[in-house]
Design a protein around this motif. Structure first.
Motif, PDB file in Angstrom:
ATOM      1  N   TYR A 102       1.727 -27.772  13.144  1.00 42.47           N
ATOM      2  CA  TYR A 102       0.662 -28.492  12.451  1.00 42.47           C
ATOM      3  C   TYR A 102       0.358 -29.846  13.100  1.00 42.47           C
ATOM      4  N   ASN A 103       0.923 -30.089  14.284  1.00 38.06           N
ATOM      5  CA  ASN A 103       0.780 -31.399  14.939  1.00 38.06           C
ATOM      6  C   ASN A 103      -0.677 -31.819  15.104  1.00 38.06           C
ATOM      7  N   GLU A 104      -1.547 -30.855  15.351  1.00 36.59           N
ATOM      8  CA  GLU A 104      -2.954 -31.176  15.595  1.00 36.59           C
ATOM      9  C   GLU A 104      -3.589 -31.907  14.411  1.00 36.59           C
ATOM     10  N   LEU A 105      -3.100 -31.626  13.219  1.00 37.52           N
ATOM     11  CA  LEU A 105      -3.665 -32.254  12.026  1.00 37.52           C
ATOM     12  C   LEU A 105      -3.233 -33.714  11.885  1.00 37.52           C
ATOM     13  N   PHE A 106      -2.159 -34.094  12.586  1.00 37.43           N
ATOM     14  CA  PHE A 106      -1.608 -35.438  12.430  1.00 37.43           C
ATOM     15  C   PHE A 106      -1.854 -36.318  13.656  1.00 37.43           C
ATOM     16  N   LEU A 107      -2.749 -35.890  14.531  1.00 37.32           N
ATOM     17  CA  LEU A 107      -3.088 -36.700  15.699  1.00 37.32           C
ATOM     18  C   LEU A 107      -4.253 -37.609  15.343  1.00 37.32           C
ATOM     19  N   LYS A 177      -0.568 -22.981   2.470  1.00 33.73           N
ATOM     20  CA  LYS A 177      -1.139 -22.303   1.297  1.00 33.73           C
ATOM     21  C   LYS A 177      -2.644 -22.141   1.426  1.00 33.73           C
ATOM     22  N   TYR A 178      -3.329 -23.190   1.919  1.00 31.35           N
ATOM     23  CA  TYR A 178      -4.795 -23.151   1.998  1.00 31.35           C
ATOM     24  C   TYR A 178      -5.299 -22.960   3.429  1.00 31.35           C
ATOM     25  N   ASP A 179      -4.390 -22.659   4.357  1.00 31.17           N
ATOM     26  CA  ASP A 179      -4.742 -22.334   5.745  1.00 31.17           C
ATOM     27  C   ASP A 179      -5.624 -23.407   6.381  1.00 31.17           C
ATOM     28  N   TRP A 180      -5.120 -24.643   6.381  1.00 34.97           N
ATOM     29  CA  TRP A 180      -5.881 -25.758   6.941  1.00 34.97           C
ATOM     30  C   TRP A 180      -5.997 -25.695   8.469  1.00 34.97           C
ATOM     31  N   MET A 181      -5.201 -24.842   9.097  1.00 30.76           N
ATOM     32  CA  MET A 181      -5.296 -24.713  10.555  1.00 30.76           C
ATOM     33  C   MET A 181      -6.451 -23.801  10.970  1.00 30.76           C
ATOM     34  N   ILE A 186     -10.113 -27.200   9.877  1.00 24.86           N
ATOM     35  CA  ILE A 186      -9.237 -28.142  10.564  1.00 24.86           C
ATOM     36  C   ILE A 186      -9.813 -29.559  10.635  1.00 24.86           C
ATOM     37  N   LYS A 187     -11.115 -29.692  10.848  1.00 28.60           N
ATOM     38  CA  LYS A 187     -11.709 -31.038  10.931  1.00 28.60           C
ATOM     39  C   LYS A 187     -11.664 -31.739   9.577  1.00 28.60           C
ATOM     40  N   LYS A 188     -11.955 -31.003   8.530  1.00 27.97           N
ATOM     41  CA  LYS A 188     -11.897 -31.587   7.183  1.00 27.97           C
ATOM     42  C   LYS A 188     -10.459 -31.945   6.829  1.00 27.97           C
ATOM     43  N   ALA A 189      -9.515 -31.109   7.238  1.00 30.69           N
ATOM     44  CA  ALA A 189      -8.103 -31.385   6.971  1.00 30.69           C
ATOM     45  C   ALA A 189      -7.650 -32.651   7.693  1.00 30.69           C
ATOM     46  N   GLN A 190      -8.094 -32.821   8.949  1.00 32.52           N
ATOM     47  CA  GLN A 190      -7.758 -34.033   9.708  1.00 32.52           C
ATOM     48  C   GLN A 190      -8.310 -35.276   9.004  1.00 32.52           C
ATOM     49  N   TRP A 191      -9.549 -35.169   8.522  1.00 27.60           N
ATOM     50  CA  TRP A 191     -10.163 -36.295   7.812  1.00 27.60           C
ATOM     51  C   TRP A 191      -9.374 -36.637   6.553  1.00 27.60           C
ATOM     52  N   PHE A 192      -8.991 -35.613   5.787  1.00 29.07           N
ATOM     53  CA  PHE A 192      -8.274 -35.832   4.529  1.00 29.07           C
ATOM     54  C   PHE A 192      -6.893 -36.441   4.791  1.00 29.07           C
ATOM     55  N   ILE A 193      -6.178 -35.931   5.793  1.00 27.52           N
ATOM     56  CA  ILE A 193      -4.842 -36.450   6.106  1.00 27.52           C
ATOM     57  C   ILE A 193      -4.936 -37.895   6.593  1.00 27.52           C
ATOM     58  N   LYS A 194      -5.965 -38.192   7.362  1.00 25.58           N
ATOM     59  CA  LYS A 194      -6.167 -39.574   7.819  1.00 25.58           C
ATOM     60  C   LYS A 194      -6.396 -40.496   6.624  1.00 25.58           C
TER      61      LYS A 194
END
Length: 201
Positions: A102-107, A177-181, A186-194
């Motif tokens: 999941y590293n891509e989501l935390f870059l 669970k929600y398949d954020w990858m 993935i772009k929305k997930a990156q925004w939310f995690i940021k």
């Protein structure tokens, strides 16, 4: 001792338990957090210095068991312990999650211009920092359109101690669970995690 920390840990435990007041499913992450807070509280209380109070009466003498009684008790306790261990369900064993996938989501890219700096300022509440449209889009794209799931997740994310706990919760509970990858999320997930990271920056 700083009683403020104890109060803070108790409040965090109450926040977690409040989420499950409607009998929602309890996860290993929340169980680990409760155990962690409980341990911190116990250690803080043990560190309190107390004065020994005077004892007015001699303590009641407790009769010592005979060797035969001791042996029987040991055998019973040993047998009970084996039975209890054998009854522990395998699903309660803690499984280590591979966070690397999941590293891509935390870059997070380096903040350079003024607008990006403004978007990276710390926040105190995740949900309140989102506009109505952002909340609806996030709910629909990252939580399957389930408002209750979105509200529960944000409440948990608001109550954690640091971003490491946030990352653990995201990787163990929400991302798979929600398949954020998925490429559509993935772009929305990156925004939310940021956005969540700003709560702990």
């Amino acid at each position: 001792m700083e009683f403020g920390n104890v109060r803070k840990w108790i409040l965090k435990m109450n926040n977690i338990l409040e989420v499950y007041s409607h009998e929602e499913s309890f996860t290993q992450s929340e169980k680990n957090l409760l155990l962690d807070y409980n341990l911190k509280i116990r250690e803080a209380i043990k560190a309190i210095n107390v004065e020994d109070s005077e004892v007015d009466e001699a303590p009641e003498e407790i009769p010592h068991p005979t060797k035969q009684e001791t042996d029987v008790t040991k055998n019973i306790k040993a047998q009970e312990f084996v039975e209890v261990v054998e009854e522990i369900p395998t699903e309660l064993k803690i499984q280590k999650t591979d966070y690397n996938r999941y590293n891509e989501l935390f870059l997070f890219k380096k903040v350079e211009d003024l607008s990006e700096k403004l978007e990276s300022t710390p926040i105190t509440n995740i949900q309140k920092s989102m506009g109505l449209n952002e909340r609806i889009l996030t709910q629909n794209e990252l939580f399957g359109g389930e408002k209750s799931s979105f509200d529960t997740a944000v409440q948990k994310l608001n109550g954690l101690d640091d971003f490491e706990q946030v990352k653990t919760y995201l990787c163990e509970e929400l991302i798979p669970k929600y398949d954020w990858m998925d490429e559509t999320r993935i772009k929305k997930a990156q925004w939310f995690i940021k956005l969540v990271k700003r709560k702990y920056s």
